[in-house]
Design an enzyme around this catalytic site. Structure first.
Site, mmCIF file in Angstrom:
data_model
loop_
_atom_site.group_PDB
_atom_site.id
_atom_site.type_symbol
_atom_site.label_atom_id
_atom_site.label_comp_id
_atom_site.label_asym_id
_atom_site.label_seq_id
_atom_site.Cartn_x
_atom_site.Cartn_y
_atom_site.Cartn_z
ATOM 1 N N ASP A 171 0.835 -1.185 0.000
ATOM 2 C CA ASP A 171 0.000 0.000 0.000
ATOM 3 C C ASP A 171 0.879 1.246 0.000
ATOM 4 O O ASP A 171 1.951 1.257 0.599
ATOM 5 C CB ASP A 171 -0.924 0.006 1.222
ATOM 6 C CG ASP A 171 -0.145 0.125 2.526
ATOM 7 O OD1 ASP A 171 -0.001 1.254 3.034
ATOM 8 O OD2 ASP A 171 0.350 -0.900 3.032
ATOM 9 N N SER A 172 0.418 2.282 -0.712
ATOM 10 C CA SER A 172 1.088 3.574 -0.740
ATOM 11 C C SER A 172 2.549 3.424 -1.182
ATOM 12 O O SER A 172 2.815 2.913 -2.259
ATOM 13 C CB SER A 172 0.966 4.250 0.632
ATOM 14 O OG SER A 172 1.326 5.606 0.570
ATOM 15 N N ALA A 173 3.511 3.824 -0.354
ATOM 16 C CA ALA A 173 4.914 3.630 -0.717
ATOM 17 C C ALA A 173 5.241 2.158 -0.905
ATOM 18 O O ALA A 173 6.086 1.795 -1.736
ATOM 19 C CB ALA A 173 5.815 4.237 0.355
ATOM 20 N N VAL A 201 -2.256 -1.031 -3.678
ATOM 21 C CA VAL A 201 -3.312 -0.303 -2.993
ATOM 22 C C VAL A 201 -2.849 1.143 -2.790
ATOM 23 O O VAL A 201 -1.869 1.398 -2.080
ATOM 24 C CB VAL A 201 -3.654 -0.966 -1.649
ATOM 25 C CG1 VAL A 201 -4.726 -0.168 -0.910
ATOM 26 C CG2 VAL A 201 -4.128 -2.393 -1.869
ATOM 27 N N HIS A 300 -6.882 8.185 1.611
ATOM 28 C CA HIS A 300 -5.691 7.356 1.437
ATOM 29 C C HIS A 300 -5.579 6.317 2.565
ATOM 30 O O HIS A 300 -5.708 6.646 3.734
ATOM 31 C CB HIS A 300 -4.458 8.273 1.425
ATOM 32 C CG HIS A 300 -3.187 7.619 1.021
ATOM 33 N ND1 HIS A 300 -2.986 7.096 -0.231
ATOM 34 C CD2 HIS A 300 -2.032 7.409 1.707
ATOM 35 C CE1 HIS A 300 -1.767 6.597 -0.307
ATOM 36 N NE2 HIS A 300 -1.158 6.763 0.853
#
Length: 326
Positions: A171-173, A201, A300
């Site tokens: 997810d994200s980074a 994600v 987010h």
């Protein structure tokens, strides 16, 4: 977990502070960081709610790097399960696989998916800037691959991992990392390992020129995103660097695996970068299956802070289906 829009500013009146990303992190001019969130850890365990076992294993003796393994309890000792390597988010600098957030999420994901998972710990920025964390993550992938013949150092992987059904996720980074691990797999391959697909994600991708929803966020947010990226990768050429803008990567058609699932949140500034990533894959000759899902009215990484909400449950079901569909 935090939304990137929660960061108040990057300025500070303190002379030794390089970037003040309150309320999540402060970076000092000498390279140190004060992490204001994501510092709590929980031990591995048999989770009574999910009935999932976990334990910590060292995957790099040289750097003393550890990952947390997750396995459904009481499974058939001869049963092979799809293997998922998970890369946590946190802006490349926060959280670990051992935090309550990720420990809980992996327990749930493993229970629902009936998979074996490796939640990868990697060295974090700013002390260890990109590309160090990519190297750590690839070392974890190779460590996992060393079990493909059933004679690796970790018995859970020898006994239960199906190396013909491997997935990368994050997810994200961490989704950014998962993408780059799939790119490296596409370049190098790994004997005995069949990467089926990747799950991204709310991926942390960006670009120099604003697209779609980014047009409305204003220059302050765009400057913040660029500052975060330059802190993560001081040697970068900028926001069109393929490390942060894979749509600008001529090697993108070499992405490993044959299917991609990308999830977005309607109120996330990163939303349309994930959409563009999927569109680029469809149109650049990659040739695999691409799926995109969006949770409207969500922010987010909402699924980590509110895992039982309707949209989080729907996303989890989609991930489970993605892993098991032929």
């Amino acid at each position: 977990m935090f939304d990137i829009l929660d960061v108040i500013s990057t300025g500070s009146t303190e002379p030794d502070v390089a970037h003040d990303f309150s309320p999540v992190m402060i970076i000092y001019r000498d390279g140190r960081a004060k992490r204001l969130v994501g510092n709590e850890i929980v031990p591995p365990s048999l989770d009574p709610k999910s009935n999932v076992l976990s334990k910590d294993v060292v995957y790099s003796q040289e750097e003393n790097l550890t990952s947390r393994l997750f396995l459904p309890n009481n499974i058939n000792p001869n049963k092979k399960l799809p293997l998922l390597l998970y890369f946590h988010g946190g802006g490349f600098g926060l959280e670990t696989p051992f935090s309550p957030t990720y420990h809980s999420y992996l327990n749930t994901l493993v229970a629902e998916s009936q998979i074996i998972a490796i939640s990868v710990d990697y060295r974090r920025i700013p002390e260890h800037p990109i590309p160090i964390l990519y190297g750590d993550s690839w070392a974890a992938v190779k460590w996992a691959a060393s079990h493909a013949d059933g004679d690796g150092p970790e018995e859970w992987l020898n006994s239960h991992a199906d190396f013909n059904k491997v997935f990368f996720a994050g997810d994200s980074a961490g989704a950014n990392i998962a993408h780059h691990m799939a790119m490296r797999y596409g370049e190098e391959r790994l004997v005995g390992v069949n990467l089926i697909g990747i799950i991204l994600v709310h991926p942390f991708f960006w670009g120099k020129d604003p697209i779609a929803n980014e047009v409305d966020v204003g220059e302050t947010i765009r400057e913040l995103m660029e500052t975060i990226w330059r802190c993560a990768c001081p040697t970068t050429s900028g926001c069109d660097d393929p490390l942060i803008n894979p749509m600008n990567d001529p090697k993108l058609p070499r992405l490993g695996g044959n299917k991609v699932l990308a999830a977005a949140a309607g109120k996330d500034v990163l939303r349309d970068r994930g959409r563009l990533y999927c569109e680029t894959l469809k149109n650049n000759g990659w040739g695999g299956m691409v799926e995109f899902m969006e949770a409207e009215e969500e922010v987010h990484v909402f699924h980590l802070s509110n895992p039982t909400c309707e949209n989080a449950v729907a996303m989890l079901r989609k991930i489970v289906s993605f892993i098991h569909e032929e």
